[in-house]
Design a protein around this motif. Structure first.
Motif, PDB file in Angstrom:
ATOM      1  N   ILE B 109       0.833  -1.210   0.000  1.00 52.77           N
ATOM      2  CA  ILE B 109       0.000   0.000   0.000  1.00 52.77           C
ATOM      3  C   ILE B 109       0.864   1.256   0.000  1.00 52.77           C
ATOM      4  O   ILE B 109       0.617   2.199  -0.760  1.00 52.77           O
ATOM      5  CB  ILE B 109      -0.956  -0.043   1.201  1.00 52.77           C
ATOM      6  N   PHE B 110       1.915   1.245   0.823  1.00 53.77           N
ATOM      7  CA  PHE B 110       2.775   2.428   0.871  1.00 53.77           C
ATOM      8  C   PHE B 110       3.499   2.630  -0.459  1.00 53.77           C
ATOM      9  O   PHE B 110       3.667   3.755  -0.928  1.00 53.77           O
ATOM     10  CB  PHE B 110       3.788   2.303   2.021  1.00 53.77           C
ATOM     11  N   ALA B 111       3.915   1.506  -1.059  1.00 53.41           N
ATOM     12  CA  ALA B 111       4.626   1.630  -2.336  1.00 53.41           C
ATOM     13  C   ALA B 111       3.699   2.163  -3.422  1.00 53.41           C
ATOM     14  O   ALA B 111       4.107   2.989  -4.244  1.00 53.41           O
ATOM     15  CB  ALA B 111       5.202   0.277  -2.758  1.00 53.41           C
ATOM     16  N   VAL B 112       2.436   1.699  -3.404  1.00 52.99           N
ATOM     17  CA  VAL B 112       1.493   2.199  -4.414  1.00 52.99           C
ATOM     18  C   VAL B 112       1.239   3.690  -4.206  1.00 52.99           C
ATOM     19  O   VAL B 112       1.110   4.453  -5.170  1.00 52.99           O
ATOM     20  CB  VAL B 112       0.177   1.389  -4.376  1.00 52.99           C
ATOM     21  N   MET B 113       1.207   4.112  -2.937  1.00 50.45           N
ATOM     22  CA  MET B 113       1.022   5.548  -2.679  1.00 50.45           C
ATOM     23  C   MET B 113       2.180   6.351  -3.266  1.00 50.45           C
ATOM     24  O   MET B 113       1.984   7.401  -3.890  1.00 50.45           O
ATOM     25  CB  MET B 113       0.907   5.800  -1.177  1.00 50.45           C
ATOM     26  N   CYS B 114       3.394   5.871  -3.033  1.00 53.21           N
ATOM     27  CA  CYS B 114       4.563   6.570  -3.585  1.00 53.21           C
ATOM     28  C   CYS B 114       4.518   6.556  -5.106  1.00 53.21           C
ATOM     29  O   CYS B 114       4.805   7.567  -5.762  1.00 53.21           O
ATOM     30  CB  CYS B 114       5.852   5.899  -3.123  1.00 53.21           C
ATOM     31  N   TYR B 159      -6.143  -1.643  -8.064  1.00 53.69           N
ATOM     32  CA  TYR B 159      -5.142  -2.360  -7.290  1.00 53.69           C
ATOM     33  C   TYR B 159      -5.012  -1.759  -5.896  1.00 53.69           C
ATOM     34  O   TYR B 159      -5.005  -2.475  -4.886  1.00 53.69           O
ATOM     35  CB  TYR B 159      -3.818  -2.276  -8.048  1.00 53.69           C
ATOM     36  N   ALA B 160      -4.942  -0.423  -5.842  1.00 53.71           N
ATOM     37  CA  ALA B 160      -4.806   0.237  -4.548  1.00 53.71           C
ATOM     38  C   ALA B 160      -6.020  -0.071  -3.677  1.00 53.71           C
ATOM     39  O   ALA B 160      -5.884  -0.375  -2.476  1.00 53.71           O
ATOM     40  CB  ALA B 160      -4.650   1.742  -4.747  1.00 53.71           C
ATOM     41  N   THR B 161      -7.214  -0.029  -4.265  1.00 55.91           N
ATOM     42  CA  THR B 161      -8.431  -0.267  -3.487  1.00 55.91           C
ATOM     43  C   THR B 161      -8.464  -1.688  -2.931  1.00 55.91           C
ATOM     44  O   THR B 161      -8.698  -1.896  -1.740  1.00 55.91           O
ATOM     45  CB  THR B 161      -9.670  -0.056  -4.382  1.00 55.91           C
ATOM     46  N   VAL B 162      -8.226  -2.651  -3.810  1.00 56.02           N
ATOM     47  CA  VAL B 162      -8.318  -4.039  -3.367  1.00 56.02           C
ATOM     48  C   VAL B 162      -7.226  -4.357  -2.347  1.00 56.02           C
ATOM     49  O   VAL B 162      -7.472  -5.038  -1.349  1.00 56.02           O
ATOM     50  CB  VAL B 162      -8.255  -5.007  -4.575  1.00 56.02           C
ATOM     51  N   SER B 163      -6.020  -3.829  -2.576  1.00 54.94           N
ATOM     52  CA  SER B 163      -4.946  -4.081  -1.620  1.00 54.94           C
ATOM     53  C   SER B 163      -5.301  -3.536  -0.241  1.00 54.94           C
ATOM     54  O   SER B 163      -5.065  -4.189   0.775  1.00 54.94           O
ATOM     55  CB  SER B 163      -3.642  -3.430  -2.084  1.00 54.94           C
ATOM     56  N   LEU B 164      -5.862  -2.328  -0.236  1.00 50.37           N
ATOM     57  CA  LEU B 164      -6.225  -1.711   1.041  1.00 50.37           C
ATOM     58  C   LEU B 164      -7.290  -2.532   1.751  1.00 50.37           C
ATOM     59  O   LEU B 164      -7.197  -2.811   2.954  1.00 50.37           O
ATOM     60  CB  LEU B 164      -6.728  -0.287   0.772  1.00 50.37           C
ATOM     61  N   LEU B 165      -8.307  -2.964   1.001  1.00 50.80           N
ATOM     62  CA  LEU B 165      -9.384  -3.772   1.571  1.00 50.80           C
ATOM     63  C   LEU B 165      -8.847  -5.088   2.133  1.00 50.80           C
ATOM     64  O   LEU B 165      -9.210  -5.521   3.227  1.00 50.80           O
ATOM     65  CB  LEU B 165     -10.402  -4.113   0.481  1.00 50.80           C
ATOM     66  N   PHE B 166      -7.992  -5.693   1.355  1.00 53.47           N
ATOM     67  CA  PHE B 166      -7.423  -6.983   1.728  1.00 53.47           C
ATOM     68  C   PHE B 166      -6.641  -6.862   3.032  1.00 53.47           C
ATOM     69  O   PHE B 166      -6.763  -7.673   3.943  1.00 53.47           O
ATOM     70  CB  PHE B 166      -6.497  -7.419   0.587  1.00 53.47           C
TER      71      PHE B 166
END
Lengths: 392, 444
Positions: B109-114, B159-166
């Motif tokens: 999640i942090f990497a996707v934010m960056c 991807y960001a949404t599903v990763s966060l939910l997961f």
């Protein structure tokens, strides 16, 4: 163990297959003299088709040596019998080496090359001697790996040598690298260079994945037949089929992923050096076959295998796998037959060749299965399933 | 999978105490401080960028994609290991994933934010970034649906949404544990709200398991699709060095490669600092090393194919691109990349290297650098020498490019340190199932 109905049954299949193989080959021989071009095109397709489960068996055994998993132990012997056919495939390649190159590959004609700057550039790679040397080298590598796997497994079975297992594991890692590289270049040599101007960097991987898929499908079909008989009905469990079903689905997806990526990239690039390959295959009457591949090499198996119950039911899974196996031939036919922009055509040899080579392949496959325990006794004991290893 | 001598209680104590203890180790403050300092650098670089425009970057006319794209691809690739570990390894019943999945997901999640920051800033006017979305508007303008850059918008945001939910769903039972164990009122309330009323009832667990498995199934194609779309950003164009059909699988493998290297880079110091050697064992590190070796070999396969076909294609642009990479202005980057990504990782064939923590840490760093160089080579060499020699130009990142890049590393570190302090970095309830004697889920 006394001869069982299963054993007799297999013996009958082996004899019939051999007969089909011999008769089919004789018929093909007539074809070779009446229409050599067509013969070699059909023969090459059938050869590549049966090369699939041969090398795929080797690759999946090596993969299983690295990953482990119950599914692999369940089908291990089937795969070993499959990879014992490497020498057979080597023998079947000899006619192509001796007589086929001129019929299959335009780069082998000096006059064509003389008039084509691109082929002159590629002549350092695409020429008869180097082509032959490479083919020999590929088969040597595959035979060595298959031989090593079979022998080490036998040592382990007989004396429960842990050293043999360890050795098998260390060969497998490097062996997989060698397999993927050699098979990729074999695909470039044997398939891609039929249209020598065209190139695609993913082409080799599509072959590799196709071989894995063909192997898994064949193994499921054979296993589902065996599982109807004692003692294999106790050996194969629904969870094995479930795992195998998952693997088949993964390979189906991988195949579709790679094939679609290749298509999308070439379509959007729309370059004159790449697009003709697809134009040859989605026009000239081949489009129906292309759509058939989309439907039955991907969509239908994918949708069925999404269901958990389908994967656990041996019968359903076997039907799907048999279908995919047939579609493997359809794909190779679609890759090879339209080469050079030939309009849609099916010769009687396109039907006879896979059956003839298949007859030979299956008879040797069954020969490889018989006479040694069909289940590794050590694995069987380890998994606490059977007291003795059944011999066919 | 877990060192001997642990019971259900000791696992819970050990992991939750990292979050719940009153005193914070000094090292944590130092780490967070460095992270925050770099966030300052990031904010400065962004402010300057918004004030002056993308002209402060090193971009020039042939090289229109510079650091922004390199860093975007690098970060998004790193994220992939998290989803792979949590989703694919779950579906394949690889139990060793259990102790590393939580922080690998956080890392994702942090990497996707960056990663997301770079294209946002690259558009020049980030406040208009919503124009990328297809929505009916008065200008009757739609984005170009044939462009993979648009597919990126969909792929990355999904991807960001599903990763966060997961990640969040995986945390719920642990939030409940923290809620029950927290002493201070505010923490009780916050963890309580996050736990969504979890009581550990049989029905809760049943639904939880279903939801988790479904999300894993959903996340799996995402791992592949995101980096595939990223590879399409390059491959659907006709630039030599970009337009190659091998790009999708080799990009996906490269993403997993760099991601695992980053998990290793983070896991090794963390297990040392918090004494988690019992949970993140040598066996975990060795398994990760094997994944790194395998994916590294796929990447090597990709390079091999590119080099072979640059010659085989008989296309003068392809071969000049490849000789430019190997012997041209950026040859140093190419050979350094080969050394980092292909040569050095072969050491992992040796078991001694795979089980040496120090060697693994160094190797993981080398791979991280190598994967950054890979994107640099792909983006810069192909663009700087394209079809028209008169238009050729070289490229180098400016001070502001580097500040932005280092700044995102700071953002990543900051988020990571906050995560370590306030959330359980190892899944407590899943670790409990690893204790010998507990019944495991049969046949997931």
């Amino acid at each position: 163990m006394n001869p069982t109905p299963l054993s007799e049954n297999l013996g009958r299949i082996q004899r019939t297959a051999l007969m089909v193989g011999v008769v089919g080959s004789l018929a093909l021989l007539i074809g070779a003299f009446t229409s050599a071009d067509q013969f070699f095109s059909s023969y090459m397709t059938a050869f590549l088709f049966w090369l699939g489960p041969t090398l795929g068996s080797l690759a999946i055994v090596m993969l299983h040596n690295m990953t482990g998993g119950a599914w692999g132990f369940a089908i291990r012997r089937l795969l070993e019998a499959g990879m014992r056919n490497v020498p057979l495939m080597g023998l079947l390649f000899v006619p192509i080496l001796l007589f086929g190159i001129g019929h299959l590959y335009e780069w082998s004609h000096a006059d064509v090359v003389a008039a084509d700057a691109i082929l002159q550039h590629k002549a350092a790679y695409l020429n008869r001697p180097f082509f032959t040397i490479r083919a020999v080298a590929y088969f040597a590598a595959w035979a060595f790996l298959a031989f090593a796997m079979v022998r080490l497994q036998a040592r382990y079975d007989r004396h429960l040598e842990i050293g043999a297992l360890r050795q098998m594991k260390s060969i497998s890692g490097l062996g997989l690298v060698i397999y993927v590289l050699t098979m990729s270049f074999a695909a470039f040599d044997w398939g891609m260079s039929m249209e020598p101007h065209w190139f695609s960097t993913i082409y080799g991987l599509i072959f590799v994945v196709g071989q894995g898929l063909a192997t898994l499908c064949l193994a499921v079909v054979v296993a589902s037949r065996l599982a109807r008989h004692e003692p294999f009905s106790r050996w194969f469990e629904p969870r094995h089929f479930h795992d195998l079903g998952n693997l088949v689905m993964a390979f189906v997806m991988l195949w579709a992923y790679m094939s679609f990526s290749q298509f999308l990239i070439i379509w959007s690039g729309n370059l004159p050096e790449e697009a003709p390959w697809y134009l040859h295959r989605i026009g000239h009457g081949w489009q129906a076959l292309a759509l058939l591949l989309v439907a039955f090499h991907f969509a239908v198996p994918f949708l069925v295998l999404l269901n958990r119950p389908a994967k656990r039911k041996m019968g359903v899974l076997a039907v799907i796998c048999a279908g995919i196996f047939v579609m493997r031939y359809a794909e190779l036919f679609w890759l090879i037959a339209p080469a050079g922009g030939a309009p849609f055509h099916i010769s009687w040899m396109d039907v006879v060749a896979p059956i003839a080579l298949g007859g030979l392949w299956i008879s040797f496959f069954i020969r490889g299965l018989r006479g040694r325990p069909l289940v590794s006794l050590q694995d069987a004991k380890l998994l606490g399933k059977l007291e003795e290893a059944p011999i066919l | 999978m877990i060192a001997p001598g642990h019971s259900l209680g000791s696992v819970t104590d050990k992991i939750s105490s990292i979050v719940l203890r009153r005193t914070t180790p000094r090292g944590w403050f130092i780490g967070l401080g460095i992270g925050l300092l770099l966030v300052g650098v990031l904010l400065t670089a962004i402010a300057e960028l918004l004030f002056k425009g993308v002209g402060i970057w090193g971009l020039n006319n042939p090289v229109g994609w510079g650091f922004a794209i390199i860093n975007f691809v690098w970060w998004i690739g790193i994220g992939h290991a998290g989803t792979l570990i949590s989703a694919i390894l779950l579906l394949f019943r690889q139990e060793w994933r259990t102790s590393i999945n939580r922080f690998a997901e956080a890392m994702t999640i942090f990497a996707v934010m960056c990663a997301g920051l770079f294209p946002l800033l690259h558009v020049g006017r980030p406040w208009l970034a919503y124009w990328l979305l297809p929505y009916p508007n008065t200008m009757a303008l739609w984005p170009q649906f044939r462009s993979p850059l648009l597919w990126d918008v969909f792929a990355v945001s999904t991807y960001a949404t599903v990763s966060l939910l997961f990640w969040y769903i995986g945390l719920i039972p642990d939030f409940a544990t923290l809620r029950d164990r927290a002493k201070a009122k505010p923490f009780k309330v916050i963890y309580g709200m996050l736990a969504l009323g979890w009581r550990g009832a049989a029905r809760h667990w049943e639904r939880y398991e279903t939801a988790y498995l479904l999300l894993a199934g959903l996340a799996t194609p995402l791992v592949v699709s995101v980096h595939t779309v990223v590879s399409f950003d390059f491959a659907v164009g006709i630039i030599p060095g970009w337009h190659a059909t091998i790009m999708p699988p080799y990009f996906v493998a490269g993403a997993i490669y760099s991601g695992f290297a980053m998990v290793m880079t983070l896991a090794i110091p963390m297990r040392k600092a918090f004494g988690l050697e019992d949970f993140i064992t040598l066996r975990h590190l060795e398994n990760m090393a094997k994944v790194i070796l395998a994916t590294g070999l796929i990447v090597a396969y990709g390079y091999t194919m590119e080099a072979f076909f640059a010659w085989y294609s008989a296309n003068p642009f392809e071969s000049s691109m490849m000789s430019g990479r190997m012997f041209g202005h950026y040859a140093w980057a190419y050979w350094l990349l080969i050394a980092c990504n292909i040569v050095t990782p072969q050491l992992l064939w040796i078991k001694k290297v795979r089980t040496s923590v120090g060697a693994l840490f160094v190797l993981a760093l080398v791979v991280n650098i190598g994967m950054w160089l890979e994107r640099f080579v792909i983006v810069v060499t192909s663009l700087s020498n394209d079809f028209l020699p008169s238009a050729w130009d070289t490229y180098a990142g400016t001070r502001w490019d580097w500040m932005l890049y280092i700044g995102t590393i700071g953002l990543f570190l900051t988020l990571l340190f906050l995560f370590i302090r306030f959330l359980p970095m190892i899944s407590i309830f899943e670790m409990r199932t690893m204790v010998p004697g507990t019944s495991k889920k049969e046949d997931a």
